[in-house]
Design an enzyme around this catalytic site. Structure first.
Site, PDB file in Angstrom:
ATOM      1  CB  CYS A  51      46.004 -79.723  45.444  1.00  0.00           C
ATOM      2  SG  CYS A  51      46.784 -78.747  44.152  1.00  0.00           S
ATOM      3  CB  CYS A  54      46.510 -82.646  42.478  1.00  0.00           C
ATOM      4  SG  CYS A  54      47.984 -82.348  43.491  1.00  0.00           S
ATOM      5  CG  ASN A  76      42.539 -67.511  37.867  1.00  0.00           C
ATOM      6  OD1 ASN A  76      41.707 -67.854  38.703  1.00  0.00           O
ATOM      7  ND2 ASN A  76      43.705 -67.004  38.190  1.00  0.00           N
ATOM      8  CG  HIS A 114      50.652 -80.960  45.953  1.00  0.00           C
ATOM      9  ND1 HIS A 114      49.656 -80.090  45.558  1.00  0.00           N
ATOM     10  CD2 HIS A 114      50.927 -80.664  47.257  1.00  0.00           C
ATOM     11  CE1 HIS A 114      49.348 -79.301  46.593  1.00  0.00           C
ATOM     12  NE2 HIS A 114      50.100 -79.624  47.629  1.00  0.00           N
ATOM     13  CG  ASN A 154      52.903 -64.493  43.170  1.00  0.00           C
ATOM     14  OD1 ASN A 154      53.793 -63.695  42.880  1.00  0.00           O
ATOM     15  ND2 ASN A 154      51.622 -64.209  43.040  1.00  0.00           N
ATOM     16  CB  SER A 162      46.574 -69.438  47.882  1.00  0.00           C
ATOM     17  OG  SER A 162      46.408 -69.530  46.481  1.00  0.00           O
ATOM     18  CG  HIS A 165      50.308 -78.317  42.124  1.00  0.00           C
ATOM     19  ND1 HIS A 165      49.762 -79.564  42.289  1.00  0.00           N
ATOM     20  CD2 HIS A 165      50.858 -78.318  40.887  1.00  0.00           C
ATOM     21  CE1 HIS A 165      49.958 -80.283  41.190  1.00  0.00           C
ATOM     22  NE2 HIS A 165      50.622 -79.536  40.321  1.00  0.00           N
ATOM     23  CG  HIS A 167      50.600 -72.479  40.416  1.00  0.00           C
ATOM     24  ND1 HIS A 167      50.903 -72.726  41.742  1.00  0.00           N
ATOM     25  CD2 HIS A 167      49.926 -71.303  40.405  1.00  0.00           C
ATOM     26  CE1 HIS A 167      50.417 -71.753  42.500  1.00  0.00           C
ATOM     27  NE2 HIS A 167      49.829 -70.857  41.712  1.00  0.00           N
ATOM     28  CD  GLN A 169      48.052 -66.374  39.237  1.00  0.00           C
ATOM     29  OE1 GLN A 169      47.012 -65.887  38.819  1.00  0.00           O
ATOM     30  NE2 GLN A 169      48.511 -66.161  40.450  1.00  0.00           N
ATOM     31  CD  GLU A 318      62.356 -49.918  51.766  1.00  0.00           C
ATOM     32  OE1 GLU A 318      61.680 -50.475  52.641  1.00  0.00           O
ATOM     33  OE2 GLU A 318      63.392 -50.354  51.283  1.00  0.00           O
TER      34      GLU A 318
HETATM   35 ZN   LIG Z   1      48.581 -80.146  43.764  1.00  0.00          ZN
END
Ligand SMILES: [Zn+2]
Ligand SMILES: [Zn+2]
Ligand SMILES: [Zn+2]
Length: 343
Positions: A51, A54, A76, A114, A154, A162, A165, A167, A169, A318
């Site tokens: 990851c 991590c 990023n 994680h 997300n 994806s 972990h 997190h 943004q 929609e």
């Molecule tokens: Zn991680």
């Protein structure tokens, strides 16, 4: 004939974005023949050597994460926009229009672990995340070329995350993105014409009625907005009037952590699955103007409809017409009100 929102198809108006949603409560009994999603494997290790978030691991561009204990923020490695983008301009007869867009994209890890989620973190563990959101909003917002700071998370593979972990943004941009731009226009006009705040007045109305409120603490109210599009969409609204995360007091930071933890725990219980969603804050722009019309809030947009495996799609009518939902905001709120707040 009385207009019964529980029974008859109707349109509801979103005063923040000025868009409509078609509500079809009579359809909630129709049989489901659509796609059933596979439940993703739940168990994650506390540390994953592969990851990039991590502690101690090396990221794609070669940087190595420190052995962090609470939160970590970094630029990023594959940013959507860059700070040193030139201010280019293309305009061919108003038909081919483009502008250079400068910005800064960062990743914030909520925890070195994680395998955690907001629901599984304690208030004490979440507190540094609140501090970081405040600091980042202040730091990025104070830059001359940054006019808006968008924090979003997300959660879950279904929302395209994806990496499990925990997190979020932060995308800080030179221009005001479309969603906050719509809300700004609505809040500004409401304030000009009614000399009041749109979300303060809306919150008063919802607290009087109660039918769409899920819960509240001293500083935040969590509700399903009258105009919700996603089945279990929620709005986390500050109970006092202020426009930015940078204005949060210490008490309000703890209350925000409490509200987010309680909401995501209720979500997890709804279909007994780690609930996927996209969430994010809307706050006042950082363009140097005071923006008294802005009222801090967060939106949660979860995709699930009827179970851990049955999601709502935004397709057909929609995409081509207007968003539509079957289950009413009121029955979705009643469902979430019944959920436990402990795991
Ligand atoms: Zn991680
Ligand atoms: Zn307000
Ligand atoms: Zn908003």
């Amino acid at each position: 004939m009385a207009f019964d929102l529980k029974e008859y198809p109707h349109r509801r108006f979103n005063p923040l974005t000025r868009q409509w949603v078609l509500v079809s409560p009579h359809r909630t009994q129709r049989p489901w023949l659509g796609q059933v999603e596979k439940i993703a494997g739940e168990a994650q290790p506390a540390y994953d050597p592969a990851c990039y978030m991590c502690p101690g691991n090396t990221r794609a561009a070669g940087a190595r994460n420190p052995d962090y204990k609470t939160t970590l923020v970094f630029d990023n490695d594959y940013p959507a926009s860059l700070p040193d983008t030139p201010a280019g301009d293309l305009d061919v007869n108003g038909l081919l229009v483009a502008r250079g867009e400068a910005g800064i994209c960062r990743v914030v890890c909520f925890s070195p672990r994680h395998d955690l989620t907001i629901a599984r973190m304690s208030i004490e563990e979440l507190r540094p995340v609140m501090d970081l959101w405040v600091e980042q909003s202040r730091e990025l917002g104070s830059r001359e070329f940054i006019n808006y700071v968008q924090i979003f998370e997300n959660r879950g593979a279904m929302m395209g995350a994806s990496n499990p972990h925990p997190h979020c943004q932060i995308w800080a941009s030179a221009s005001l993105p479309d969603e906050p731009a719509k809300e700004q226009l609505a809040q500004q006009e409401y304030q000009t014409t009614r000399h009041s705040c749109l979300l303060c007045d809306y919150l008063t109305l919802e607290r009087e009625r109660g039918e769409r409120i899920i819960f509240e603490n001293q500083h935040f109210t969590v509700l399903i907005p009258f105009w919700a599009i996603w089945p279990f969409e929620t709005l986390v609204v500050a109970r006092e009037h202020f426009g930015s995360l940078t204005e949060l007091t210490n008490d309000q930071k703890v209350a925000l952590a409490d509200a987010l933890k309680r909401l995501t725990t209720r979500y997890d219980h709804l279909f007994e699955v780690s609930f996927p969603y996209s969430m994010g804050f809307h706050q006042r722009p950082t363009d140097g103007n005071p923006h008294p019309e802005w009222h801090l809030h967060a939106h949660f947009y979860p995709p699930l409809l009827r179970s851990a495996t049955v999601r709502k799609f935004m397709v057909g009518y929609e995409m081509l017409g207007t968003p539509q939902r079957d289950i009413t905001a009121e029955s979705a709120a009643a469902g979430l009100r019944e959920m436990k707040e402990t795991s």
